[in-house]
Write a protein that holds these residues in place. Structure first.
Motif, PDB file in Angstrom:
ATOM      1  N   GLY A 118       0.816  -1.210   0.000  1.00  0.00           N
ATOM      2  CA  GLY A 118       0.000   0.000   0.000  1.00  0.00           C
ATOM      3  C   GLY A 118       0.848   1.258   0.000  1.00  0.00           C
ATOM      4  O   GLY A 118       0.550   2.217  -0.726  1.00  0.00           O
ATOM      5  N   CYS A 119       1.891   1.269   0.807  1.00  0.00           N
ATOM      6  CA  CYS A 119       2.777   2.443   0.860  1.00  0.00           C
ATOM      7  C   CYS A 119       3.476   2.668  -0.473  1.00  0.00           C
ATOM      8  O   CYS A 119       3.589   3.806  -0.929  1.00  0.00           O
ATOM      9  N   LYS A 120       3.917   1.590  -1.108  1.00  0.00           N
ATOM     10  CA  LYS A 120       4.553   1.733  -2.425  1.00  0.00           C
ATOM     11  C   LYS A 120       3.570   2.299  -3.444  1.00  0.00           C
ATOM     12  O   LYS A 120       3.912   3.182  -4.228  1.00  0.00           O
ATOM     13  N   GLY A 121       2.346   1.791  -3.433  1.00  0.00           N
ATOM     14  CA  GLY A 121       1.326   2.298  -4.352  1.00  0.00           C
ATOM     15  C   GLY A 121       0.983   3.753  -4.078  1.00  0.00           C
ATOM     16  O   GLY A 121       0.853   4.561  -5.007  1.00  0.00           O
ATOM     17  N   LEU A 122       0.847   4.097  -2.810  1.00  0.00           N
ATOM     18  CA  LEU A 122       0.558   5.483  -2.428  1.00  0.00           C
ATOM     19  C   LEU A 122       1.702   6.404  -2.844  1.00  0.00           C
ATOM     20  O   LEU A 122       1.475   7.480  -3.399  1.00  0.00           O
ATOM     21  N   PHE A 123       2.933   5.978  -2.604  1.00  0.00           N
ATOM     22  CA  PHE A 123       4.092   6.784  -2.964  1.00  0.00           C
ATOM     23  C   PHE A 123       4.124   7.035  -4.474  1.00  0.00           C
ATOM     24  O   PHE A 123       4.328   8.165  -4.925  1.00  0.00           O
ATOM     25  N   GLU A 124       3.867   6.001  -5.266  1.00  0.00           N
ATOM     26  CA  GLU A 124       3.853   6.168  -6.725  1.00  0.00           C
ATOM     27  C   GLU A 124       2.727   7.112  -7.144  1.00  0.00           C
ATOM     28  O   GLU A 124       2.913   7.955  -8.022  1.00  0.00           O
ATOM     29  N   PHE A 125       1.572   6.993  -6.520  1.00  0.00           N
ATOM     30  CA  PHE A 125       0.444   7.869  -6.816  1.00  0.00           C
ATOM     31  C   PHE A 125       0.808   9.334  -6.531  1.00  0.00           C
ATOM     32  O   PHE A 125       0.575  10.215  -7.361  1.00  0.00           O
ATOM     33  N   ILE A 126       1.397   9.583  -5.372  1.00  0.00           N
ATOM     34  CA  ILE A 126       1.757  10.946  -5.005  1.00  0.00           C
ATOM     35  C   ILE A 126       2.817  11.503  -5.938  1.00  0.00           C
ATOM     36  O   ILE A 126       2.748  12.666  -6.350  1.00  0.00           O
ATOM     37  N   LYS A 127       3.816  10.689  -6.273  1.00  0.00           N
ATOM     38  CA  LYS A 127       4.864  11.157  -7.185  1.00  0.00           C
ATOM     39  C   LYS A 127       4.270  11.606  -8.528  1.00  0.00           C
ATOM     40  O   LYS A 127       4.725  12.589  -9.097  1.00  0.00           O
ATOM     41  N   LYS A 128       3.263  10.899  -9.006  1.00  0.00           N
ATOM     42  CA  LYS A 128       2.621  11.287 -10.268  1.00  0.00           C
ATOM     43  C   LYS A 128       1.874  12.600 -10.152  1.00  0.00           C
ATOM     44  O   LYS A 128       1.687  13.313 -11.136  1.00  0.00           O
ATOM     45  N   GLN A 129       1.431  12.932  -8.947  1.00  0.00           N
ATOM     46  CA  GLN A 129       0.688  14.179  -8.707  1.00  0.00           C
ATOM     47  C   GLN A 129       1.620  15.382  -8.578  1.00  0.00           C
ATOM     48  O   GLN A 129       1.170  16.519  -8.682  1.00  0.00           O
ATOM     49  N   MET A 130       2.891  15.137  -8.342  1.00  0.00           N
ATOM     50  CA  MET A 130       3.854  16.223  -8.078  1.00  0.00           C
ATOM     51  C   MET A 130       4.287  16.908  -9.360  1.00  0.00           C
ATOM     52  O   MET A 130       4.263  16.443 -10.409  1.00  0.00           O
TER      53      MET A 130
END
Length: 130
Positions: A118-130
Protein backbone atom coordinates in the motif's frame (compact mmCIF):
# COMPACT_ATOMS: atom_id res chain seq x y z
CA UNK A 1 6.11 5.39 4.10
CA UNK A 2 8.86 7.43 5.68
CA UNK A 3 11.34 4.73 4.65
CA UNK A 4 10.27 4.99 0.98
CA UNK A 5 10.44 8.77 1.05
CA UNK A 6 13.89 8.67 2.68
CA UNK A 7 15.20 6.14 0.14
CA UNK A 8 13.99 8.34 -2.72
CA UNK A 9 15.76 11.38 -1.28
CA UNK A 10 12.67 13.59 -1.33
CA UNK A 11 12.09 14.11 2.41
CA UNK A 12 11.82 17.87 1.86
CA UNK A 13 8.68 17.34 -0.21
CA UNK A 14 6.78 15.20 2.33
CA UNK A 15 5.44 15.66 5.83
CA UNK A 16 4.23 12.39 7.35
CA UNK A 17 2.54 11.73 10.69
CA UNK A 18 0.38 8.99 12.10
CA UNK A 19 -2.60 9.16 14.42
CA UNK A 20 -5.20 6.83 15.83
CA UNK A 21 -8.89 7.24 15.15
CA UNK A 22 -9.90 6.05 18.62
CA UNK A 23 -8.81 6.96 22.12
CA UNK A 24 -7.86 3.59 23.59
CA UNK A 25 -4.12 3.69 22.79
CA UNK A 26 -3.42 7.41 23.36
CA UNK A 27 0.02 7.86 24.92
CA UNK A 28 1.07 4.24 24.39
CA UNK A 29 4.18 3.24 22.50
CA UNK A 30 4.23 0.98 19.45
CA UNK A 31 2.69 -2.46 20.03
CA UNK A 32 5.60 -4.86 20.85
CA UNK A 33 5.17 -7.29 17.90
CA UNK A 34 5.07 -4.33 15.51
CA UNK A 35 8.06 -2.76 17.23
CA UNK A 36 10.04 -5.97 16.61
CA UNK A 37 9.19 -5.84 12.90
CA UNK A 38 10.23 -2.19 12.67
CA UNK A 39 13.42 -2.82 14.64
CA UNK A 40 14.32 -5.63 12.21
CA UNK A 41 13.93 -3.13 9.36
CA UNK A 42 16.11 -0.58 11.14
CA UNK A 43 13.19 1.77 11.82
CA UNK A 44 13.37 3.47 15.21
CA UNK A 45 9.97 3.93 16.81
CA UNK A 46 11.14 4.22 20.40
CA UNK A 47 9.88 7.80 20.76
CA UNK A 48 6.55 7.20 19.00
CA UNK A 49 3.45 7.62 21.18
CA UNK A 50 -0.11 7.21 19.98
CA UNK A 51 -2.25 10.30 19.57
CA UNK A 52 -5.77 10.67 18.24
CA UNK A 53 -6.57 12.42 14.99
CA UNK A 54 -7.96 15.92 15.55
CA UNK A 55 -9.96 18.30 13.38
CA UNK A 56 -6.86 20.42 12.65
CA UNK A 57 -5.22 17.41 10.96
CA UNK A 58 -7.77 17.68 8.18
CA UNK A 59 -6.49 21.11 7.19
CA UNK A 60 -2.85 20.19 7.72
CA UNK A 61 -2.60 17.18 5.37
CA UNK A 62 -3.25 16.65 1.67
CA UNK A 63 -3.97 12.93 2.12
CA UNK A 64 -5.32 11.14 5.17
CA UNK A 65 -4.83 7.40 4.85
CA UNK A 66 -6.40 4.67 6.94
CA UNK A 67 -6.06 0.90 7.06
CA UNK A 68 -9.70 -0.17 7.04
CA UNK A 69 -13.38 0.75 6.86
CA UNK A 70 -13.69 0.94 10.66
CA UNK A 71 -11.04 3.68 10.82
CA UNK A 72 -12.57 5.43 7.82
CA UNK A 73 -15.89 5.68 9.70
CA UNK A 74 -14.08 6.99 12.79
CA UNK A 75 -12.31 9.64 10.70
CA UNK A 76 -15.66 10.77 9.28
CA UNK A 77 -16.94 11.16 12.84
CA UNK A 78 -13.97 13.37 13.72
CA UNK A 79 -14.32 15.56 10.62
CA UNK A 80 -16.37 15.09 7.45
CA UNK A 81 -14.32 14.50 4.32
CA UNK A 82 -15.45 17.56 2.34
CA UNK A 83 -12.31 17.62 0.19
CA UNK A 84 -12.07 13.86 -0.42
CA UNK A 85 -8.75 13.48 1.38
CA UNK A 86 -9.62 10.16 3.02
CA UNK A 87 -8.37 6.99 1.35
CA UNK A 88 -7.77 3.44 2.44
CA UNK A 89 -4.14 2.37 2.03
CA UNK A 90 -4.82 -0.67 -0.10
CA UNK A 91 -6.88 1.40 -2.54
CA UNK A 92 -3.46 2.22 -4.00
CA UNK A 93 -2.83 -1.44 -4.91
CA UNK A 94 -4.23 -3.79 -7.54
CA UNK A 95 -6.28 -5.55 -4.85
CA UNK A 96 -8.12 -2.89 -2.82
CA UNK A 97 -9.43 -4.20 0.51
CA UNK A 98 -9.10 -3.53 4.23
CA UNK A 99 -5.76 -4.28 5.86
CA UNK A 100 -6.43 -7.17 8.22
CA UNK A 101 -5.78 -6.03 11.78
CA UNK A 102 -3.11 -8.31 13.29
CA UNK A 103 -4.47 -7.53 16.75
CA UNK A 104 -7.30 -9.89 15.79
CA UNK A 105 -5.67 -12.14 13.18
CA UNK A 106 -2.26 -12.58 14.83
CA UNK A 107 -0.80 -12.54 11.29
CA UNK A 108 1.71 -9.70 11.44
CA UNK A 109 3.61 -10.95 8.37
CA UNK A 110 0.63 -10.57 6.04
CA UNK A 111 -0.20 -7.18 7.49
CA UNK A 112 3.41 -6.03 7.01
CA UNK A 113 3.34 -7.12 3.35
CA UNK A 114 0.00 -5.41 2.73
CA UNK A 115 1.16 -2.18 4.34
CA UNK A 116 4.38 -2.24 2.35
CA UNK A 117 2.45 -2.76 -0.92
CA UNK A 118 0.00 0.00 0.00
CA UNK A 119 2.78 2.44 0.86
CA UNK A 120 4.55 1.73 -2.42
CA UNK A 121 1.33 2.30 -4.35
CA UNK A 122 0.56 5.48 -2.43
CA UNK A 123 4.09 6.78 -2.96
CA UNK A 124 3.85 6.17 -6.73
CA UNK A 125 0.44 7.87 -6.82
CA UNK A 126 1.76 10.95 -5.01
CA UNK A 127 4.86 11.16 -7.18
CA UNK A 128 2.62 11.29 -10.27
CA UNK A 129 0.69 14.18 -8.71
CA UNK A 130 3.85 16.22 -8.08
Amino acid sequence: MKELVHESGCEDEFYIESAATSREEIGNGVYPPVKRILDARGIDCSQKRARQMIIADYQKFDYIICMDSYNLRNMERIVADRDRKYKKLLDFTDTPHDVADPWYTGDFDTTEKEIEAGCKGLFEFIKKQM
